[in-house]
Design a protein around this motif. Sequence first.
Motif, short mmCIF file in Angstrom:
data_model
loop_
_atom_site.label_atom_id
_atom_site.label_comp_id
_atom_site.label_asym_id
_atom_site.label_seq_id
_atom_site.Cartn_x
_atom_site.Cartn_y
_atom_site.Cartn_z
N LYS A 150 40.28 33.10 36.15
CA LYS A 150 40.93 33.26 37.45
C LYS A 150 42.39 33.68 37.22
O LYS A 150 43.32 32.93 37.47
CB LYS A 150 40.88 31.95 38.23
CG LYS A 150 39.46 31.43 38.43
CD LYS A 150 39.45 30.06 39.11
CE LYS A 150 38.02 29.56 39.26
NZ LYS A 150 37.96 28.22 39.90
N LYS A 161 50.77 30.61 47.84
CA LYS A 161 49.54 30.37 47.09
C LYS A 161 48.54 31.49 47.38
O LYS A 161 48.25 31.78 48.55
CB LYS A 161 48.94 29.02 47.48
CG LYS A 161 47.67 28.68 46.70
CD LYS A 161 47.12 27.32 47.13
CE LYS A 161 45.87 26.97 46.33
NZ LYS A 161 45.30 25.68 46.75
N ASP A 201 37.05 27.88 51.70
CA ASP A 201 37.65 29.20 51.58
C ASP A 201 36.67 30.31 51.94
O ASP A 201 37.06 31.47 52.07
CB ASP A 201 38.18 29.42 50.16
CG ASP A 201 37.13 29.10 49.10
OD1 ASP A 201 35.99 28.81 49.48
OD2 ASP A 201 37.47 29.12 47.90
N GLU A 207 44.61 33.99 40.73
CA GLU A 207 44.80 32.85 41.62
C GLU A 207 45.96 32.00 41.11
O GLU A 207 46.11 31.78 39.91
CB GLU A 207 43.52 32.03 41.68
CG GLU A 207 43.47 31.07 42.85
CD GLU A 207 42.10 30.41 42.98
OE1 GLU A 207 41.47 30.56 44.03
OE2 GLU A 207 41.68 29.75 42.00
N HIS A 210 38.26 37.41 39.65
CA HIS A 210 37.97 35.99 39.86
C HIS A 210 36.55 35.71 39.39
O HIS A 210 35.60 36.38 39.80
CB HIS A 210 38.09 35.64 41.34
CG HIS A 210 38.02 34.17 41.60
ND1 HIS A 210 39.06 33.30 41.40
CD2 HIS A 210 36.98 33.39 42.03
CE1 HIS A 210 38.71 32.08 41.72
NE2 HIS A 210 37.43 32.11 42.10
N THR A 218 44.81 32.36 47.07
CA THR A 218 43.50 31.74 46.87
C THR A 218 42.44 32.84 46.89
O THR A 218 42.43 33.69 47.80
CB THR A 218 43.21 30.71 47.97
OG1 THR A 218 44.26 29.76 48.00
CG2 THR A 218 41.89 30.01 47.71
N VAL A 219 41.56 32.81 45.93
CA VAL A 219 40.46 33.78 45.86
C VAL A 219 39.17 33.04 46.18
O VAL A 219 38.87 32.01 45.56
CB VAL A 219 40.38 34.44 44.47
CG1 VAL A 219 39.24 35.47 44.43
CG2 VAL A 219 41.70 35.11 44.13
#
Length: 1436
Positions: free
Chosen positions: A115, A139, A172, A118, A110, A141-142
């Motif tokens: 990305k 999903k 996040d 992701e 990432h 998510t990073v």
Amino acid sequence: MAARGARRLLGSLWIALLLGQSDPAAAAARSSSQSPAGSTVRTFTPFYFLVEPVDTLSVRGASVILNCSAFCESSPKIEWKKDGTFLNLVSDDRRQLLPDGSLLINSVVHSKHNKPDEGYYQCVATVESLGTIVSKTAKLTVAGLPRFTSQPESTSVYRGNSVILNCEVNADLVPFVRWEQDRQPLFLDDRIFTLPSGALIISNVTDGDGGLYRCVIESGGSPKYSDEAELKVLPDPEVPLNLVFLRQPSSLTKVTGQSAVFPCVTAGFPTPVNRWMRNEEELTTEGSERFSLLAGGSLEISDITDDDAGTYACIVDNGNETIEAQADLTVQAPPEFLKQPANIYAHESMDIIFECEVTGKPTPTVKWVKNGDMVIPSDYFKIVKEHNLQVLGLVKSDEGFYQCIAENDIGNAQAGAQLIILEHAPATTGPLPSAPRDVVASLVSTRFIKLTWRTPASDPHGDNLTYIVFYTKEGINRERVENTSRPGEMQVTIQNLMPETVYVFRVVAQNKHGPGESSASLKVATQPEVQLPGPAPNIRAYAISPTSVTVMWDTPLSGNGEIQNYKLYYMEKGTDNEQDVDVGGHSYTINGLKKYTEYSFRVVAYNKHGPGVSTQDVVVQTLSDVPSAAPQNLSLEVRNSKSIMIHWQPPPAGTHNGQITGYKIRYRKASRKSDVTESIGGTQLFQLIEGLERGTEYSFRVAALTSNGTGPATDWISAETFESDLDETRVPEVPSSLHVRPLVTSIVVSWTPPENQNIVVRGYAIGYGIGSPHAQTIKVDYKQRYYTIENLDPSSHYVITLKAFNNVGEGIPLYESAVTRPHTVPDPSPMMPPVGVQASILSHDTIRITWADNSLPKNQKITDARYYTVRWKTNIPANTKYKTANTTTLSYLVTGLKPNTLYEFSVMVTKGRRSSTWSMTAHGTTFELVPTSPPKDVTVVSKEGKPKTIIVNWQPPSEANGKITGYIIYYSTDVNAEIHDWVIEPVVGNRLTHQIQELTLDTPYYFKIQARNSKGMGPMSEAVQFRTPKAESSDKMPNDQALGSTGKGIRTLDVGPDYKPPMSGSNSPHGSPTSPLDSNMLLVIIVSVGVITIVIVVIVAVFCTRRTTSHQKKKRAACKSVNGSHKYKGNSKDVKPPDLWIHHERLELKPIDKSPDPNPIMTDTPIPRNSQDITPVDNSMDSNIHQRRNSYRGHESEDSMSTLAGRRGMRPKMMMPFDSQPPQPVISAHPIHSLDNPHHHFHSGSLASPTRSYLHHQVNPWPIGTSMSHSDRANSTESVRNTPSTDTMPASSSQTCCADHQDPESATGSYLANTQEEDTGQNLPTAHVRPSHPLKSFAVPAVPPTGSTYDSALPSTPLLSQQASNHPVHSVKTASIGTLGRTRPPMPVVVPSAPDVQETARMLEDSESNYEPDELTKEMAHLEGLMKDLNAITTA
């Protein structure tokens, strides 16, 4: 194509049976997780996900596992999609598939511009030859690079107050944030906690909280630190400080199940206290499991539900001031299935629907996936009812797994079901129908086509055929199917077609064995649609006031020409009264609507072609308003000296104009009207007003409240508080006095209160009644001292009681009695009864009664309040009660009557208290109706001594609904045979028994009976089974047996059950052998009669010879020449002699009328079972007699069907005129009975099936009077009372010779005259009888075969009526009785033509005619021959 259609149809029906449903479409709609019965049907295969991936948060460089596991009987193949594209995991170094199907991502990559990991991941499971399913998406998510959006700043705080240190990062990164104090980890507790944004809150600050603070982000790699901020703790201030918000609550959006924190951090002195409200209601956190108050006053809500949504207010108070802040909580929910798709069995060409019902917030969108691929809506894949998937015209490739995938902003979910296209069931054995004929499109429109066709050639009746119509667009391989609604229907309308499109249709017929051949394909093009406007888009409605709504819309996208105007339709929700208004523009405001009421609106655009497509309904509710009516039933109850309880009911329904939020109570002292006090209560319907003054009268009124304001109030009502707090722990004492004053219809009651004034009295209860005071009770207020009891009977003795009561109960009663005064008004004089009552019969159950009223003006117009009472009854049964009905007009329609029933009617008039007597009665008999019940008590018994003969007995139908004119007996050896394959036996209506002969021994037969009246046939009785005996009776004589074995084509003479044979035979009238004495006496009688007859004939002949004239000779010669020109077409050897009357005075020889009854009766009916049963004609008898006999027998065809099978296959159809009514009886002789086969034994115009070969002629030795009585006793159809009116007057010579001048009365009385065949050229010979002279009937006896017997127990059968025809050829007619309403091809029936009247005229003479000597000599010689034959019979 035809075979394919047949397979489809059969399979659909089979599946319907498997699933227990009557309709293939319904069978398809039904789902099951189990396989239907039958080994050939595949079962549903369990195939589903055990674990699905979930949303995951990771950091750069970490490893991530996305879990996935699927279950199936055979191991599924697992693949993964990222952002809708399959991942190639074989050559991927970082991503690999674990054995259970999970996805492992090593060292997540990432960066700002790269990305690759992701995104949205989806697990795909596939089983070969079964299908594919997909998981819900997850999903990944990073977390981004650590960075701070705000950092803590140095600050100071007073001891005991709260402080907040900001450290805000991306959402996040929040899970990776922690705090340090003086570079040491800070441990959180109830006093120190972090907000979801990462900020740190310290409440109730102490000196130890001072120091350096910083926040740390640890998201992998080296931690990132914020700036350090110093917190200084100050001592308590000596002066108050204003309240200020350090952090106010902000609106949040949360998902059900999550937690939420509303911060409410303040500073001030003294230290403030926080409290919370939700939706303007106090929120209690103490003892709550989900609501908790954090240190410093912030609110935390855990495990959020939908009910938690609303507005939250933080109210801060420190004693000196109060501040408030609000925030909204919005609760969202991920998609959740209310109804999941269900597995479906289906068949090619069927239509199915997968149902899918979801909920969520925001409202989820739904898409469908088939075997992992998105389903794109088309003509054959449609989304219906928002979320359901409809597949039209299934094909084999549609099989597989279908998944409903629901998504919203919060998440997604999937649910699937399997579709199995079933194989075709094996066809059952049996003939299948051929292709339907003449398939045509009888009606073609833009969006529907009506098809019609004719029955297949293999089954021209087609009553039990159903039809399936297959259709498709030209060039499309998907066929859809439409079934006819009921068997035998040969038309169907195909709906929902596209305009200007070519469709291909074919029709398949099916019977109980399965579908047959397909018809040829028919191409039909729908018509182009008229250019009408489409629906107006973007229709919307807004309520702008409590009584008006504004509706707006846009121009239709497919206007198809200039829009001329719009029509706006609107309707109150829940009603069906739609109103409309014409609108020229794109908006309209409708006024005058009901307040706070839902209305639906729709718009239709018009162009020059007419109205277009309507929009969907849009529903809007008008705004609320203040109530338009006051509360109801306001009442007051004085509780004590300082309080009054008020009770009321809400305003009437429809006047609330909104939600009632409360009630406003106003009260005041009655003496001071200006000083009004208000009290606002909740929605309860009572209120206790306290703090009032003693002994004071107060007035009260109540009004209802809505959010818009206060509605109208009630009228003021008053009550007075007690002077002192009286005792209400016991009931009141007895009232001190009670007085009554009777009037004619009322009694005035007055009283005084109890002497003890210290006990509360809330009212008085007055009871009264004739002889008892408990009949009725009235309660009055405690202030009242008198009451008038109304509506009493004059001159009646009433008992009255009075009791005081309070909340404890009723006190001791006080009694009094009174007699009302007599009524002095004289009774009104009665009115005049109606006149001219008439009954007009309208139908079998309806009669209209009309009358006149002499007390009305001449125009008979009713202007006052009078009414009429109609009564009616029938005298059967005798104890029937009258029924009555009232009307205000001069006529009344009486319905619900019984058919064919005589009713009597009368009318009376009532005006006020005056009534008339009943009028004179009118009578009316309702029309007949077809019988509605079958004949009852059907029994079948074997005839004694005749095992091949059975007797059928029955009783008339209980609901005959008219005079029964006939019965039809059906019998067959197969109870399941089609009804038109049963053998039929018509019987006249006055018979309740019938004999059937020559049945097969030891064979089960089934019998049904059907009654008929003038209106038609009634229902059939239930089948009655009867098995004939195994063998012939042992008491039959050898001759009898010989006759049974060799003479089944011969029928013995039947003249009635009481007939006594004149010659000795095997059986007596009762079936027992006759004694020798009886035989000798019988022989003597016969010989004596014969001798006397010959002597009388000779004397009369000599006398008559003298009167012969030449004119009569010429007449006879003319008749002879006419007769000689007529040759009967048939076997010249088989001539049957005519039956003769011998008039002893004038010696007239005349043929007997062969149709004594207009209703033919089917009596003894032997059915020969094979061709060997028919014996040949005995040629050994006298040739002259033989020739004469055959002349009456007619043409006996060798093709006559003599077996039961032959009757089933080629049974002729005959018109059965059961409707004919017998005319008045006249004097007639007992006819001699033909011995032709009586199976279909009819009179003129009918067919006699001649399967008998011999005629037995026998002398009838009784005079006519005896014959009549005998016939009556025998209940025979040939009795005199049932004889049609034949010609009783002497016929003229012209009538004797010429058929054209036959007596019309005779023709009318014949059976032919009452049939449907209007063959006026056919006439019957008449029997000319002088009733004043005793007559005897002779027939020519023939020598019977050896062993032939006379059966006296059989009912008589009438002779076949002969017809006179102007042409010697046979007439061919068609008739239909055996089909009973079924359409069958007509079958020609050969009816033997009778000899002309001229042919028989050689034996007939006018009353004035005499015989020539030579002719008389011939006749005498003939009579001598007859006597010789008679002697031969007796000696035998």
